[in-house]
Write an enzyme that holds these catalytic residues in place. Structure first.
Site, PDB file in Angstrom:
ATOM      1  N   CYS A 157     -40.932  20.348 -71.787  1.00 44.66           N
ATOM      2  CA  CYS A 157     -41.227  20.338 -73.231  1.00 44.66           C
ATOM      3  C   CYS A 157     -42.625  19.854 -73.589  1.00 44.66           C
ATOM      4  O   CYS A 157     -43.414  20.616 -74.146  1.00 44.66           O
ATOM      5  CB  CYS A 157     -40.172  19.514 -73.956  1.00 44.66           C
ATOM      6  SG  CYS A 157     -38.534  20.214 -73.796  1.00 44.66           S
TER       7      CYS A 157
HETATM    8  C1  UDX Z   1     -38.530  15.426 -74.548  1.00 44.19           C
HETATM    9  C2  UDX Z   1     -38.265  14.750 -75.892  1.00 44.19           C
HETATM   10  O1  UDX Z   1     -38.057  13.366 -75.695  1.00 44.19           O
HETATM   11  C3  UDX Z   1     -37.039  15.362 -76.550  1.00 44.19           C
HETATM   12  O2  UDX Z   1     -36.829  14.797 -77.848  1.00 44.19           O
HETATM   13  C4  UDX Z   1     -37.249  16.872 -76.710  1.00 44.19           C
HETATM   14  O3  UDX Z   1     -36.143  17.481 -77.265  1.00 44.19           O
HETATM   15  C5  UDX Z   1     -37.547  17.480 -75.367  1.00 44.19           C
HETATM   16  O4  UDX Z   1     -38.659  16.842 -74.758  1.00 44.19           O
HETATM   17  P1  UDX Z   1     -37.589  15.265 -72.084  1.00 44.19           P
HETATM   18  O5  UDX Z   1     -38.774  16.074 -71.734  1.00 44.19           O
HETATM   19  O6  UDX Z   1     -36.267  15.651 -71.577  1.00 44.19           O
HETATM   20  O7  UDX Z   1     -37.469  15.165 -73.705  1.00 44.19           O
HETATM   21  O8  UDX Z   1     -37.863  13.803 -71.545  1.00 44.19           O
HETATM   22  P2  UDX Z   1     -38.506  12.433 -72.071  1.00 44.19           P
HETATM   23  O9  UDX Z   1     -37.531  11.359 -71.817  1.00 44.19           O
HETATM   24  O10 UDX Z   1     -39.049  12.596 -73.415  1.00 44.19           O
HETATM   25  O11 UDX Z   1     -39.707  12.250 -71.011  1.00 44.19           O
HETATM   26  C6  UDX Z   1     -40.738  13.178 -70.974  1.00 44.19           C
HETATM   27  C7  UDX Z   1     -41.782  12.709 -69.948  1.00 44.19           C
HETATM   28  O12 UDX Z   1     -42.477  11.579 -70.449  1.00 44.19           O
HETATM   29  C8  UDX Z   1     -41.170  12.281 -68.609  1.00 44.19           C
HETATM   30  O13 UDX Z   1     -42.004  12.727 -67.563  1.00 44.19           O
HETATM   31  C9  UDX Z   1     -41.182  10.760 -68.687  1.00 44.19           C
HETATM   32  O14 UDX Z   1     -41.282  10.170 -67.414  1.00 44.19           O
HETATM   33  C10 UDX Z   1     -42.462  10.521 -69.492  1.00 44.19           C
HETATM   34  N1  UDX Z   1     -42.479   9.242 -70.248  1.00 44.19           N
HETATM   35  C11 UDX Z   1     -41.551   9.040 -71.234  1.00 44.19           C
HETATM   36  C12 UDX Z   1     -43.482   8.301 -69.964  1.00 44.19           C
HETATM   37  O15 UDX Z   1     -44.323   8.496 -69.092  1.00 44.19           O
HETATM   38  N2  UDX Z   1     -43.515   7.145 -70.705  1.00 44.19           N
HETATM   39  C13 UDX Z   1     -42.608   6.898 -71.703  1.00 44.19           C
HETATM   40  O16 UDX Z   1     -42.698   5.834 -72.339  1.00 44.19           O
HETATM   41  C14 UDX Z   1     -41.590   7.872 -71.972  1.00 44.19           C
END
Ligand code: UDX
Length: 421
Positions: free
Chosen positions: A264
């Protein structure tokens, strides 16, 4: 209500099964019979916690078919949940949305009941009104909202906690330009007792992109500050704990480290930048968010080089999925890190609890081990995904370069480098 779900990917399957659990009759439609067979056998077509159990529990309320017309005939409402992949130029590929709209439009021709079509896929502002609706009207010979309803309902599910996110969402966003569609959607979601934000269709579409873009911006901001903290022996997590206590800021999504991946954030930011550029509008911040994210893996490799000449060494990698609780490796940070290690002449040995089969298709030329301990034969270890089991390993005597803040490694390792702490 009887609902047809077009597309049994993440969004479609989770949404459909959760609606079944709320008591609705669900018709899953997909061009991939294998995915439908999985659902028919009570299994999710992909790994997602709690989803198999929920499919099994609601099997009586779930029907699968490859025939959209049949599904439309049997249902009151259709949710389009097909993918909107990224094109080479970063823009959003609407092929699957347009295909679905043509087929749904044809199915509406002989459908004498009032039917509502909702776009749940992530689409840029204006797509439902300027792309989907004209195709539906042209194919069906009918007009919205008089003859059929049309609206938008973006989802905010996170992989690894999607079922929980559905039932415990912060808000539901409904995009509708007519009162009938608005009421249909509000009634559908009312039992969840979550705040419902109803607006016009293209605003709802924009809310989805801006939400993802801002979450990714928080992460890249935390990484930029994290790099500065690292250079000054300050723990960025401690900093963001204090910063996040300000209600205007809140502490969420400030986990600095190796950066964001997944299906995403990268895709949606590229699409938003391309969308803006197509209107000659510059997006400096969004471009910087991607640049900062692309640079973090290099910074991790630089930390490793401080302690080891990589050439000819064996480097261990813990974690290959883009985040814990999923086998999804799309845009995983492990991809640029391992690519860089191989270029630098290292031998790589990797472990992930569930993503190795997927990853080995992409990287057949590295070693894989059945246990996390198996990577401890390496000269140094890099941590990419914060799987809970990595917080139970014994790191004593090892060189650890940590992109995800596994504190046990910080306490025990002989040599430890945290990327932003
Ligand atoms: C994301 C959005 O959160 C969600 O609302 C939308 O519908 C789809 O995209 P997702 O991609 O499944 O969801 O995962 P998410 O938990 O958001 O993490 C995305 C990436 O960011 C991951 O690689 C995670 O490791 C990274 N991340 C997340 C960080 O590096 N730091 C953070 O504080 C949070």
């Amino acid at each position: 209500m009887k609902i047809s779900i077009i597309g049994t990917g993440y969004v479609g399957t989770v949404t459909g099964v959760c609606f079944a659990d709320m008591g609705h009759q669900i018709y899953f439609v997909d061009i991939d019979q294998k995915k439908l067979n999985a659902v028919n056998s009570g299994k999710s077509p992909f790994f997602e916690p709690d989803l198999d159990e929920l499919i099994e529990k609601n099997r009586k309320k779930i029907t699968t078919t490859m025939d959209i017309s049949e599904a439309i005939k049997q249902t009151d409402l259709t949710m389009i949940c097909v993918g909107t992949p990224q094109k080479r130029d970063g823009s959003s590929d609407l092929r699957f949305i347009i295909d679905a709209a043509h087929t749904i439009g044809k199915a509406l021709v002989n459908n004498d009941k009032y039917h509502t079509v909702i776009v749940k896929s992530t689409v840029l502002p204006g797509t439902t009104g300027k792309v989907v609706q004209p195709v539906l009207e042209q194919e069906s010979g009918k007009k919205a909202p008089v003859d059929f309803g049309i609206g938008s309902n973006p989802e905010f599910l996170k992989e690894g906690s999607a079922v929980k996110d559905f039932f415990h969402t912060d808000r539901i966003v409904i995009g509708a330009n007519d009162p009938k569609t608005k009421k249909t959607m509000e009634d559908l979601y009312k039992p969840l007792l979550a705040p419902i934000f109803t607006t016009d269709i293209q605003t709802a579409e924009m809310i989805k992109y801006v939400s993802n873009a801002f979450l990714a911006t928080k992460i890249s901001f935390s990484n930029e500050i994290g790099n500065l903290c690292k250079a000054n022996q300050i723990d960025s997590y401690e900093v963001f704990q204090g910063v996040g206590m300000d209600k205007r800021i809140n502490p969420h999504f400030f986990r600095s480290g190796i950066g964001f991946g997944g299906s995403c954030f990268p895709k949606d930011i590229h699409a938003l930048i391309a969308f803006a550029e197509s209107q000659a509008i510059d997006t400096k911040i969004l471009k910087a968010v991607l640049k900062t994210n692309d640079d973090q893996p290099q910074k991790l490799i630089a930390l490793l080089k401080k302690h080891l000449d990589i050439q000819g060494k064996k480097i261990g990698v813990l974690g290959l999925s883009f985040k814990p609780e999923t086998d999804d490796i799309r845009e995983s940070r492990a991809i640029p890190v391992i690519t860089e290690l191989l270029v630098a002449g290292a031998e790589v040995i990797a472990y992930d609890p569930i993503a190795m089969p997927e990853f080995s298709v992409l990287f057949p030329n590295i070693l894989y081990t059945d246990t996390a301990r198996g990577v401890f034969t390496a000269d140094a270890i890099i941590i990419i995904t914060e799987w809970p089991e990595f917080s139970r390993l014994d790191y004593s005597g090892k060189i650890i370069i940590d992109g995800r803040r596994i504190l046990k490694a910080k306490r025990e390792a002989a040599v430890y480098e945290g990327l932003c702490w």
